[in-house]
Design a protein around this motif. Structure first.
Motif, PDB file in Angstrom:
ATOM      1  N   ALA A  99       0.815  -1.211   0.000  1.00  0.00           N
ATOM      2  CA  ALA A  99       0.000   0.000   0.000  1.00  0.00           C
ATOM      3  C   ALA A  99       0.850   1.263   0.000  1.00  0.00           C
ATOM      4  O   ALA A  99       0.471   2.286  -0.577  1.00  0.00           O
ATOM      5  CB  ALA A  99      -0.921  -0.012   1.222  1.00  0.00           C
ATOM      6  N   ARG A 100       2.013   1.207   0.629  1.00  0.00           N
ATOM      7  CA  ARG A 100       2.848   2.391   0.792  1.00  0.00           C
ATOM      8  C   ARG A 100       3.764   2.644  -0.414  1.00  0.00           C
ATOM      9  O   ARG A 100       4.013   3.800  -0.772  1.00  0.00           O
ATOM     10  CB  ARG A 100       3.698   2.244   2.058  1.00  0.00           C
ATOM     11  N   PHE A 101       4.279   1.594  -1.040  1.00  0.00           N
ATOM     12  CA  PHE A 101       5.352   1.790  -2.011  1.00  0.00           C
ATOM     13  C   PHE A 101       4.977   1.493  -3.463  1.00  0.00           C
ATOM     14  O   PHE A 101       5.703   1.919  -4.368  1.00  0.00           O
ATOM     15  CB  PHE A 101       6.574   0.959  -1.612  1.00  0.00           C
ATOM     16  N   LEU A 102       3.907   0.773  -3.713  1.00  0.00           N
ATOM     17  CA  LEU A 102       3.488   0.594  -5.104  1.00  0.00           C
ATOM     18  C   LEU A 102       3.053   1.934  -5.675  1.00  0.00           C
ATOM     19  O   LEU A 102       2.382   2.720  -5.009  1.00  0.00           O
ATOM     20  CB  LEU A 102       2.336  -0.409  -5.191  1.00  0.00           C
ATOM     21  N   GLY A 103       3.443   2.191  -6.921  1.00  0.00           N
ATOM     22  CA  GLY A 103       3.076   3.452  -7.545  1.00  0.00           C
ATOM     23  C   GLY A 103       3.977   4.599  -7.156  1.00  0.00           C
ATOM     24  O   GLY A 103       3.721   5.749  -7.535  1.00  0.00           O
ATOM     25  N   GLY A 104       5.042   4.306  -6.394  1.00  0.00           N
ATOM     26  CA  GLY A 104       5.977   5.344  -5.999  1.00  0.00           C
ATOM     27  C   GLY A 104       7.075   5.530  -7.025  1.00  0.00           C
ATOM     28  O   GLY A 104       6.919   5.205  -8.202  1.00  0.00           O
ATOM     29  N   SER A 105       8.220   6.004  -6.559  1.00  0.00           N
ATOM     30  CA  SER A 105       9.307   6.331  -7.481  1.00  0.00           C
ATOM     31  C   SER A 105      10.043   5.102  -8.009  1.00  0.00           C
ATOM     32  O   SER A 105      10.775   5.197  -9.001  1.00  0.00           O
ATOM     33  CB  SER A 105      10.310   7.263  -6.791  1.00  0.00           C
ATOM     34  N   ASP A 106       9.883   3.951  -7.343  1.00  0.00           N
ATOM     35  CA  ASP A 106      10.546   2.720  -7.790  1.00  0.00           C
ATOM     36  C   ASP A 106       9.559   1.873  -8.595  1.00  0.00           C
ATOM     37  O   ASP A 106       8.571   1.376  -8.039  1.00  0.00           O
ATOM     38  CB  ASP A 106      11.037   1.906  -6.589  1.00  0.00           C
ATOM     39  N   PRO A 107       9.782   1.694  -9.900  1.00  0.00           N
ATOM     40  CA  PRO A 107       8.896   0.824 -10.683  1.00  0.00           C
ATOM     41  C   PRO A 107       8.999  -0.620 -10.178  1.00  0.00           C
ATOM     42  O   PRO A 107      10.108  -1.159 -10.060  1.00  0.00           O
ATOM     43  CB  PRO A 107       9.436   0.953 -12.110  1.00  0.00           C
ATOM     44  N   LEU A 108       7.868  -1.222  -9.890  1.00  0.00           N
ATOM     45  CA  LEU A 108       7.852  -2.560  -9.313  1.00  0.00           C
ATOM     46  C   LEU A 108       6.927  -3.461 -10.122  1.00  0.00           C
ATOM     47  O   LEU A 108       5.775  -3.099 -10.389  1.00  0.00           O
ATOM     48  CB  LEU A 108       7.384  -2.513  -7.845  1.00  0.00           C
ATOM     49  N   PRO A 109       7.403  -4.643 -10.532  1.00  0.00           N
ATOM     50  CA  PRO A 109       6.600  -5.529 -11.380  1.00  0.00           C
ATOM     51  C   PRO A 109       5.574  -6.318 -10.569  1.00  0.00           C
ATOM     52  O   PRO A 109       5.557  -6.296  -9.335  1.00  0.00           O
ATOM     53  CB  PRO A 109       7.649  -6.459 -11.982  1.00  0.00           C
ATOM     54  N   ARG A 110       4.747  -7.042 -11.289  1.00  0.00           N
ATOM     55  CA  ARG A 110       3.731  -7.864 -10.638  1.00  0.00           C
ATOM     56  C   ARG A 110       4.361  -8.879  -9.684  1.00  0.00           C
ATOM     57  O   ARG A 110       3.764  -9.218  -8.654  1.00  0.00           O
ATOM     58  CB  ARG A 110       2.897  -8.601 -11.691  1.00  0.00           C
ATOM     59  N   ALA A 111       5.551  -9.372 -10.007  1.00  0.00           N
ATOM     60  CA  ALA A 111       6.190 -10.358  -9.134  1.00  0.00           C
ATOM     61  C   ALA A 111       6.414  -9.807  -7.724  1.00  0.00           C
ATOM     62  O   ALA A 111       6.383 -10.565  -6.749  1.00  0.00           O
ATOM     63  CB  ALA A 111       7.517 -10.814  -9.739  1.00  0.00           C
TER      64      ALA A 111
END
Length: 268
Positions: A99-111
């Motif tokens: 909830a806190r870090f998805l969509g932030g400055s670090d692109p994160l994949p589905r994995a």
């Protein structure tokens, strides 16, 4: 199965559920909805400052906690209660990292999402196993006070995903890999195979949780152009200034993908 809203709406619903059984129900419902595509949209980031908690146990500062009994049934109850409190917090930590870090400055994949949802589901099972064992010993979660220092790690690392990964899975959870086998040995010697069976499940799962922390720490470091080993050492000095305490379970840490040099250099 949840079929409306977004994944992060569902994550926040877990965090806002005070009753442990409701928190666990929502965790599994959300995990299933994500796995089967009923939750297709990730949604906007954002998390409450603190997760909701039941009225009991009473939460105290670590320094104010009564000394824990270590012998006999009372000692086992105290141990199981402390572990159950850790696992309840661990459910929330897994949802909070999403909830806190998805969509932030670090692109994160589905994995990344898949890994931390799995962690949340594992922690929910761990809480249930500990709660059941407490009941078999005539006790329940909430019977004893619990310290309120566990969420401090989330507060300290709320602004940076690398801080969160370094402190929570790679330091606090990794310490559990060091301390759980001696605890299992003591319980085995004291003739408590039921509790040993619970701790065996938790121990094997926690290796995979530490591995997820290491994996995504490396991923984010590489994306930011940072050296993972040097970055872990630098962040540990700031976040855990007392240094790490041995002895270390080198085999379990190696299975989790954590090189010896990463933690031996940080011994306090």
């Amino acid at each position: 199965m949840t079929a409306s809203g977004t994944l992060l709406d569902a994550a926040r619903a877990v965090l806002r559920a005070a009753d442990p059984s409701e928190k666990i129900r929502l965790t599994r419902e959300t995990a299933d909805a994500w796995a089967f595509g009923a939750l297709a949209e990730v949604g906007a980031p954002g998390a409450p400052d603190r997760p909701a908690r039941p009225e009991k146990p009473a939460l105290m500062a670590p320094r104010d906690m009564p000394k824990r009994s270590k012998g006999g049934v009372r000692g086992r109850i105290a141990l199981l209660h402390a572990l159950a409190h850790i696992e309840l917090n661990a459910i929330d930590l897994a949802w909070d990292i999403l909830a806190r870090f998805l969509g932030g400055s670090d692109p994160l994949p589905r994995a990344f999402i898949d890994d931390w949802i799995k962690v949340a589901v594992d922690e929910a099972l761990h809480f249930e196993l500990l709660e059941k064992r407490l009941g078999e010993l005539g006790a329940a979660y909430g019977d004893l006070p619990a310290h309120d220092g566990l969420w401090r790690a989330a507060v300290m690392t709320s602004d940076d995903l690398l801080d969160r990964l370094a402190l929570v899975p790679m330091t606090h959870e990794a310490r559990g890999l060091d301390t759980t086998p001696p605890t299992i040995d003591r319980l085995t010697a004291n003739g408590d195979p039921e509790t040993v069976a619970v701790l065996d499940v938790i121990y094997r799962d926690e290796i995979t949780h530490v591995a997820a922390g290491v994996r995504w720490f490396r991923h984010v470091c590489e994306a930011r152009g940072l050296d993972p080993e040097a970055e872990y050492a630098d962040r540990l000095k700031r976040l855990h200034p007392g240094g790490l305490k041995g002895p270390f379970n080198d085999d379990a840490r190696a299975e989790a993908g954590m090189p010896v040099g990463w933690y031996e250099a940080a011994v306090g």
